[in-house]
Enzyme design. Structure first.
Site, PDB file in Angstrom:
ATOM      1  N   ASN A   4      38.972  22.600  28.362  1.00 25.21           N
ATOM      2  CA  ASN A   4      38.475  23.622  27.421  1.00 25.21           C
ATOM      3  C   ASN A   4      37.803  24.744  28.203  1.00 25.21           C
ATOM      4  O   ASN A   4      37.769  24.726  29.432  1.00 25.21           O
ATOM      5  CB  ASN A   4      37.520  22.992  26.401  1.00 25.21           C
ATOM      6  CG  ASN A   4      36.340  22.340  27.086  1.00 25.21           C
ATOM      7  OD1 ASN A   4      35.545  23.002  27.743  1.00 25.21           O
ATOM      8  ND2 ASN A   4      36.240  21.011  26.968  1.00 25.21           N
ATOM      9  N   ASP A  56      37.416  15.389  23.769  1.00 20.83           N
ATOM     10  CA  ASP A  56      37.304  14.251  22.844  1.00 20.83           C
ATOM     11  C   ASP A  56      38.444  13.255  23.035  1.00 20.83           C
ATOM     12  O   ASP A  56      38.288  12.073  22.754  1.00 20.83           O
ATOM     13  CB  ASP A  56      37.300  14.769  21.395  1.00 20.83           C
ATOM     14  CG  ASP A  56      36.015  15.527  21.100  1.00 20.83           C
ATOM     15  OD1 ASP A  56      34.942  15.020  21.496  1.00 20.83           O
ATOM     16  OD2 ASP A  56      36.071  16.627  20.520  1.00 20.83           O
ATOM     17  N   PRO A 108      35.462   8.019  25.597  1.00 21.66           N
ATOM     18  CA  PRO A 108      34.151   7.463  25.245  1.00 21.66           C
ATOM     19  C   PRO A 108      33.204   8.593  24.886  1.00 21.66           C
ATOM     20  O   PRO A 108      33.298   9.691  25.448  1.00 21.66           O
ATOM     21  CB  PRO A 108      33.703   6.767  26.534  1.00 21.66           C
ATOM     22  CG  PRO A 108      34.512   7.374  27.622  1.00 21.66           C
ATOM     23  CD  PRO A 108      35.813   7.815  27.003  1.00 21.66           C
ATOM     24  N   ASP A 109      32.291   8.334  23.966  1.00 22.82           N
ATOM     25  CA  ASP A 109      31.278   9.339  23.625  1.00 22.82           C
ATOM     26  C   ASP A 109      30.087   9.094  24.551  1.00 22.82           C
ATOM     27  O   ASP A 109      29.369   8.100  24.421  1.00 22.82           O
ATOM     28  CB  ASP A 109      30.873   9.216  22.155  1.00 22.82           C
ATOM     29  CG  ASP A 109      30.025  10.402  21.727  1.00 22.82           C
ATOM     30  OD1 ASP A 109      29.076  10.746  22.463  1.00 22.82           O
ATOM     31  OD2 ASP A 109      30.324  10.990  20.683  1.00 22.82           O
ATOM     32  N   ILE A 110      29.919  10.007  25.502  1.00 19.28           N
ATOM     33  CA  ILE A 110      28.930   9.789  26.566  1.00 19.28           C
ATOM     34  C   ILE A 110      27.510   9.744  26.014  1.00 19.28           C
ATOM     35  O   ILE A 110      26.755   8.802  26.259  1.00 19.28           O
ATOM     36  CB  ILE A 110      29.061  10.879  27.646  1.00 19.28           C
ATOM     37  CG1 ILE A 110      30.452  10.769  28.278  1.00 19.28           C
ATOM     38  CG2 ILE A 110      27.963  10.761  28.699  1.00 19.28           C
ATOM     39  CD1 ILE A 110      30.884  11.960  29.085  1.00 19.28           C
ATOM     40  N   PHE A 121      24.124  18.704  22.318  1.00 20.93           N
ATOM     41  CA  PHE A 121      24.481  20.034  21.837  1.00 20.93           C
ATOM     42  C   PHE A 121      25.474  19.837  20.694  1.00 20.93           C
ATOM     43  O   PHE A 121      26.197  18.832  20.653  1.00 20.93           O
ATOM     44  CB  PHE A 121      25.137  20.868  22.949  1.00 20.93           C
ATOM     45  CG  PHE A 121      24.151  21.668  23.740  1.00 20.93           C
ATOM     46  CD1 PHE A 121      23.319  21.045  24.658  1.00 20.93           C
ATOM     47  CD2 PHE A 121      24.053  23.042  23.571  1.00 20.93           C
ATOM     48  CE1 PHE A 121      22.398  21.781  25.387  1.00 20.93           C
ATOM     49  CE2 PHE A 121      23.142  23.794  24.291  1.00 20.93           C
ATOM     50  CZ  PHE A 121      22.301  23.165  25.201  1.00 20.93           C
ATOM     51  N   LYS A 178      25.253  15.208  13.616  1.00 23.39           N
ATOM     52  CA  LYS A 178      25.388  14.651  14.979  1.00 23.39           C
ATOM     53  C   LYS A 178      24.085  14.021  15.434  1.00 23.39           C
ATOM     54  O   LYS A 178      24.081  12.992  16.116  1.00 23.39           O
ATOM     55  CB  LYS A 178      25.829  15.746  15.953  1.00 23.39           C
ATOM     56  CG  LYS A 178      27.319  16.034  15.802  1.00 23.39           C
ATOM     57  CD  LYS A 178      27.845  17.146  16.668  1.00 23.39           C
ATOM     58  CE  LYS A 178      29.314  17.380  16.301  1.00 23.39           C
ATOM     59  NZ  LYS A 178      29.890  18.588  16.812  1.00 23.39           N
ATOM     60  N   LYS A 193      24.748  10.153  16.227  1.00 20.46           N
ATOM     61  CA  LYS A 193      24.697   9.754  17.642  1.00 20.46           C
ATOM     62  C   LYS A 193      23.326   9.212  18.019  1.00 20.46           C
ATOM     63  O   LYS A 193      23.072   8.927  19.185  1.00 20.46           O
ATOM     64  CB  LYS A 193      25.077  10.950  18.523  1.00 20.46           C
ATOM     65  CG  LYS A 193      26.501  11.468  18.254  1.00 20.46           C
ATOM     66  CD  LYS A 193      26.997  12.417  19.328  1.00 20.46           C
ATOM     67  CE  LYS A 193      28.371  12.986  18.972  1.00 20.46           C
ATOM     68  NZ  LYS A 193      29.167  13.364  20.127  1.00 20.46           N
TER      69      LYS A 193
HETATM   70  O1  PMT Z   1      29.547  25.773  29.489  1.00 24.04           O
HETATM   71  P1  PMT Z   1      29.312  27.101  28.798  1.00 24.04           P
HETATM   72  O2  PMT Z   1      30.476  28.049  28.981  1.00 24.04           O
HETATM   73  O3  PMT Z   1      27.998  27.702  29.177  1.00 24.04           O
HETATM   74  O4  PMT Z   1      29.251  26.839  27.227  1.00 24.04           O
HETATM   75  C1  PMT Z   1      28.199  26.104  26.688  1.00 24.04           C
HETATM   76  C2  PMT Z   1      28.664  25.168  25.566  1.00 24.04           C
HETATM   77  C3  PMT Z   1      29.120  25.986  24.373  1.00 24.04           C
HETATM   78  C4  PMT Z   1      29.788  24.268  26.057  1.00 24.04           C
HETATM   79  C5  PMT Z   1      27.399  24.289  25.216  1.00 24.04           C
HETATM   80  O5  PMT Z   1      26.366  25.132  24.755  1.00 24.04           O
HETATM   81  C6  PMT Z   1      27.737  23.244  24.154  1.00 24.04           C
HETATM   82  O6  PMT Z   1      27.713  23.486  22.947  1.00 24.04           O
HETATM   83  N1  PMT Z   1      28.068  22.004  24.627  1.00 24.04           N
HETATM   84  C7  PMT Z   1      28.531  20.921  23.775  1.00 24.04           C
HETATM   85  C8  PMT Z   1      29.960  21.144  23.427  1.00 24.04           C
HETATM   86  C9  PMT Z   1      30.526  19.985  22.613  1.00 24.04           C
HETATM   87  O7  PMT Z   1      31.311  19.259  23.102  1.00 24.04           O
HETATM   88  O8  PMT Z   1      29.977  19.875  21.440  1.00 24.04           O
HETATM   89  P2  PMT Z   1      30.375  18.682  20.412  1.00 24.04           P
HETATM   90  O9  PMT Z   1      29.775  19.145  19.140  1.00 24.04           O
HETATM   91  O10 PMT Z   1      31.807  18.413  20.446  1.00 24.04           O
HETATM   92  O11 PMT Z   1      29.609  17.414  20.998  1.00 24.04           O
HETATM   93  C10 PMT Z   1      28.311  17.014  20.579  1.00 24.04           C
HETATM   94  C11 PMT Z   1      27.554  16.371  21.697  1.00 24.04           C
HETATM   95  O12 PMT Z   1      28.201  15.169  22.120  1.00 24.04           O
HETATM   96  C12 PMT Z   1      27.411  17.225  22.961  1.00 24.04           C
HETATM   97  O13 PMT Z   1      26.127  17.007  23.480  1.00 24.04           O
HETATM   98  C13 PMT Z   1      28.493  16.668  23.886  1.00 24.04           C
HETATM   99  O14 PMT Z   1      28.141  16.834  25.261  1.00 24.04           O
HETATM  100  C14 PMT Z   1      28.481  15.210  23.503  1.00 24.04           C
HETATM  101  N2  PMT Z   1      29.771  14.518  23.691  1.00 24.04           N
HETATM  102  C15 PMT Z   1      30.882  14.907  22.993  1.00 24.04           C
HETATM  103  C16 PMT Z   1      32.059  14.183  23.136  1.00 24.04           C
HETATM  104  C17 PMT Z   1      32.077  13.084  24.013  1.00 24.04           C
HETATM  105  N3  PMT Z   1      33.179  12.380  24.191  1.00 24.04           N
HETATM  106  N4  PMT Z   1      30.967  12.730  24.682  1.00 24.04           N
HETATM  107  C18 PMT Z   1      29.830  13.418  24.536  1.00 24.04           C
HETATM  108  O15 PMT Z   1      28.808  13.094  25.171  1.00 24.04           O
END
Ligand code: PMT
Length: 398
Positions: free
Chosen positions: A211, A280, A306-308, A324, A338, A342
């Site tokens: 991404n 994902d 896996p969801d870290i 985030f 979330k 989570k």
């Molecule tokens: O890297 P940049 O260009 O500066 O951009 C920043 C950003 C937009 C990437 C950052 O600010 C951000 O939003 N990061 C989280 C992006 C994301 O994957 O969001 P999510 O809503 O899909 O995931 C929610 C949370 O679960 C996040 O903390 C993510 O790190 C975590 N996650 C998601 C999927 C997964 N398999 N494992 C995870 O730990």
């Protein structure tokens, strides 16, 4: 003063004899690695030339709110968002009065109104003007209105021959105080692990799913956390940005690599922040050889990664977990979902539907959500917002 390295200092100079000393101040800041942009009022230009400050700062000097050429370079709103810290030195009685009443009648007052960066003023004026009830009233009102630091003034012989309070603090002292602003040890003694950037999920030896995450948000957080006194582990996907000073970085490729690394760091981790955009899904099968393009169509079967962060939060003795939420609609309600699902302590919601914030940009706009409160910060640099996030975390832990 190495904490000034790469710090974006907006130095506002107003009209007063002490303005000549700002040449020395700019030089000290630049020598210590700061990126300095100077904004002058009309009065300031009577005491020192913009050319001197341009030569010393290495940047064009800004002085007009309505200058199309300057606006085309770095517009005033852009400049307001650019700053990590705003220092007005010298700050005249006139400027203080205008700032107190919220006037935006020149570039400098407008910038102060438009920026969420921390602000300090170094007053300098005749001792009678300093002692005047209006000046003292303005300073008190200003402090009641917003978080502002007032540095000085010093006592002593004044340019006009009077003796008393009103001298601007010496440039070396102002530079020292600026440096101190980046040394607040609110996370002293804590170890923080931060994920940043994208993950890459291999399809074959040369292709992958990923991404647009640049890692800028996670790296800015690492820098802010380090400056707040924390020991910082940064687990970074494939990105091309330098490691912040004194941050321990581990490079990974896939979500599984990221999880493995995070789990090894977990026993020493007090705070975990998931800023990475983890893929994902990953291809169910990774081909050993490069896939040949001899079919018109092909399908790749994906399986969930896996969801870290959820794995971290589900540990027996989890660290303080901050996730985030990258959303394009119903930002707050999805982010709250979330937070609950989570089992996080805090979630930082960012709207990633705009080109100017979120993925692969220098700025962001965030909403910090925990189980008690919701706090919104408008568009600002990822570094300034990271400082806000770190402050919120420190407050929650204290
Ligand atoms: O890297 P940049 O260009 O500066 O951009 C920043 C950003 C937009 C990437 C950052 O600010 C951000 O939003 N990061 C989280 C992006 C994301 O994957 O969001 P999510 O809503 O899909 O995931 C929610 C949370 O679960 C996040 O903390 C993510 O790190 C975590 N996650 C998601 C999927 C997964 N398999 N494992 C995870 O730990």
């Amino acid at each position: 003063m190495q904490r000034l390295t790469n710090k974006r200092i907006l130095l506002g100079i107003t009209g007063g004899i002490a303005a000549y000393k700002t040449a020395e101040l700019v030089r000290a800041l630049v020598t210590n690695g700061a990126d300095v942009r100077v904004v002058m009022t009309d009065g300031a230009k009577e005491f020192i030339t913009p050319l001197t400050l341009q030569a010393l700062s290495g940047n064009p000097v800004h002085h007009s709110l309505l200058d199309p050429e300057a606006e085309a370079g770095m517009g005033h709103i852009e400049l307001a968002k650019w700053a990590d810290f705003i220092l007005i030195a010298p700050a005249s009685a006139n400027f203080i009065a205008r700032l107190t009443s919220g006037m935006g009648n020149d570039l400098l007052t407008t910038l102060c109104l438009a920026s969420i960066a921390p602000l300090a003023i170094a007053p300098a004026m005749n001792q009678a003007m300093w002692a005047d009830a209006s000046t003292q009233h303005n300073l008190q009102t200003l402090q009641d209105l917003k978080p502002i630091q007032i540095w000085g003034p010093d006592q002593g012989q004044q340019a006009c021959g009077d003796v008393g309070p009103g001298r601007m603090l010496e440039p070396t002292e102002l530079a020292r105080r600026l440096s101190e602003q980046f040394e607040r040890n609110i996370l002293s003694g804590k170890t923080i692990t931060i994920t940043a950037g994208p993950t890459r999920e291999a399809i074959d030896p040369v292709r992958y799913i990923s991404n647009h995450s640049s890692g800028k948000m996670g790296f800015a957080l690492a820098k802010a956390a380090q400056e707040a006194g924390a020991k910082v582990n940064l687990v970074a996907g494939p990105v091309h940005i330098p490691t912040p000073e004194r941050v321990h970085r581990t490079n990974i490729e896939s979500a599984q690599d990221m999880l493995d690394t995070v789990l090894t760091l977990l026993p020493q981790t007090d705070i975990f922040i998931g800023a990475a955009a983890v893929a994902d899904y990953r291809p169910a099968d990774v081909c050993d050889q490069k896939i040949k393009k001899n079919q018109d169509e092909m399908q790749i079967r994906l399986v969930k990664n896996p969801d870290i962060i959820a794995t971290v939060a589900a540990q027996d003795n989890p660290p303080f977990c901050v996730g985030f939420a990258a959303e394009t609609q119903d930002v707050i309600s999805y982010a709250k979902g979330k937070l609950e699902k989570k089992k996080l302590n805090m979630v930082i919601a960012n709207d990633v539907s705009s080109q100017h914030i979120g993925f692969n940009t220098d700025d962001n706009a965030i909403i910090i959500i925990d189980h008690e409160s919701t706090t919104e910060y408008g568009q600002a640099s990822k570094y300034v917002l990271s400082q806000k996030i770190i402050e919120h975390i420190a407050k929650k832990l204290s």
